[in-house]
Scaffold this active site. Structure first.
Site, PDB file in Angstrom:
ATOM      1  N   CYS A  85       0.834  -1.212   0.000  1.00 46.88           N
ATOM      2  CA  CYS A  85       0.000   0.000   0.000  1.00 46.88           C
ATOM      3  C   CYS A  85       0.865   1.257   0.000  1.00 46.88           C
ATOM      4  O   CYS A  85       1.515   1.541  -0.988  1.00 46.88           O
ATOM      5  CB  CYS A  85      -0.990  -0.046   1.167  1.00 46.88           C
ATOM      6  N   HIS A 202      -3.690  -5.496   1.139  1.00 44.44           N
ATOM      7  CA  HIS A 202      -3.003  -5.680   2.421  1.00 44.44           C
ATOM      8  C   HIS A 202      -2.945  -7.150   2.848  1.00 44.44           C
ATOM      9  O   HIS A 202      -3.864  -7.618   3.525  1.00 44.44           O
ATOM     10  CB  HIS A 202      -3.735  -4.896   3.514  1.00 44.44           C
ATOM     11  N   GLU A 204      -1.171  -8.372   5.159  1.00 39.93           N
ATOM     12  CA  GLU A 204      -1.034  -8.455   6.628  1.00 39.93           C
ATOM     13  C   GLU A 204      -2.383  -8.340   7.325  1.00 39.93           C
ATOM     14  O   GLU A 204      -2.517  -8.680   8.489  1.00 39.93           O
ATOM     15  CB  GLU A 204      -0.042  -7.399   7.129  1.00 39.93           C
TER      16      GLU A 204
END
Lengths: 226, 83
Positions: A85, A202, A204
């Site tokens: 990002c 994302h 994560e």
């Protein structure tokens, strides 16, 4: 692997990234950008967030901060790097990867789940998937529209540098499934070097159980595995 | 050394989508204005001292290439004025 997750003022996915990597068994630590890279760094993540308040262009300031010299040197010597990002914006602004991420087609900040298709499974970052796999991943960005000159766009495709394309739940790469107007639905690409990648979604936020999807875990696992 | 103001205008390359400009255009149209097209640009004014106008331009150009513009998506132009 000892992963350095580089924090800038305004990074806000740094801790999530460390938590996700630790969950996968990859040793990782937060590294404040002014402190430079630890000597034992064997992997680098540029995390998501709003470094320097997105002043000028998202990632523009962080890409020119002193720590990036050390990051560049580490990458030159073979250390894998993943930009997520805002980290992807920093990677492109810093020339680690080609192209640029700019204002979404909607001109709005978009926070939603999207689907991406694995376009090339023969990379460090996608090796735990099969080509054509469809992943559900969160996005959260206002400047995620990937732009690149026509000539370099062809090079990306011809050299299999595209990791992920936005698609629908069935894996069809369509304009409707393109959340931000990215060229050729590109969501993640490799840099000039095979061990450098950036992506807007994302992983994560899609690794730990209880967050709705764990489809992103294998991106981090692939990045961190020897 | 003489002082100069270099005005740097950074705009999106032709053909690169500008969603903010499109939104601004639509807002003007909602206000009842007729408009064929709208383009936006960023402008920076750099006050600096240099031996002459050429070297002022050269330094501003380097600053623009290094930071103010992103060559992937931007074109830019410079105007040098003695201050």
């Amino acid at each position: 692997m000892t992963v350095a997750v580089v924090q800038f003022g305004g990074s806000n996915c740094d801790r999530d990234t460390v938590q996700a990597l630790e969950h996968l068994g990859a040793e990782s630590r937060l590294v404040w950008h002014e402190d430079g890279l630890p000597e034992d760094t064997t992997g680098i993540v540029l995390p998501g967030g709003f470094s320097y308040g997105d002043y000028l262009r998202a990632g523009a300031m962080a890409a020119r901060s002193p720590v990036m010299e050390a990051v560049r040197a580490a990458v030159e010597s073979g250390t894998p790097l993943l930009g997520i990002c805002n980290g992807a914006q920093i990677g492109c602004e810093g020339g680690l990867t080609p192209g640029a991420f700019t204002t979404n087609r909607s001109a709005r900040f978009q926070c939603e789940h999207v689907h991406v298709r694995v376009e090339n499974a023969n990379t460090r970052f996608t090796r735990h998937y099969e080509e054509g796999d469809v992943l559900e991943l969160p996005i959260a960005h206002g400047e995620g529209r990937f732009e690149i000159g026509a000539e370099r766009l062809e090079t990306l495709g011809a050299r299999d540098r595209v990791l992920f394309r936005y698609c629908d739940a069935d894996g069809n790469v369509t304009d409707d499934a393109n959340p931000n107007g990215s060229m050729d639905n590109m969501a993640g690409i490799l840099g000039e070097r095979d061990h450098v990648a950036v992506l807007m979604p994302h992983p994560e936020r899609a690794t730990l159980p209880g967050l709705g999807t764990t489809d992103g875990g294998n991106i981090l696992r692939g990045f961190a595995d020897p | 050394m003489p002082g100069y103001t270099v005005t740097v205008t950074v705009r999106l390359k032709e053909g690169v989508l500008d969603p903010e400009a499109e939104t601004t255009q639509r807002a003007l149209e909602r206000l009842g204005f007729e408009i064929a097209d709208l383009r936006s640009a960023d402008q920076f004014e750099l006050d600096l001292t240099a031996g002459d106008a050429d070297s002022a331009r050269q330094r501003a150009e380097e600053m623009t290439e290094r930071l103010l513009a992103n060559p992937t998506i931007h074109d830019y132009e410079l105007a040098v004025d003695e201050r």
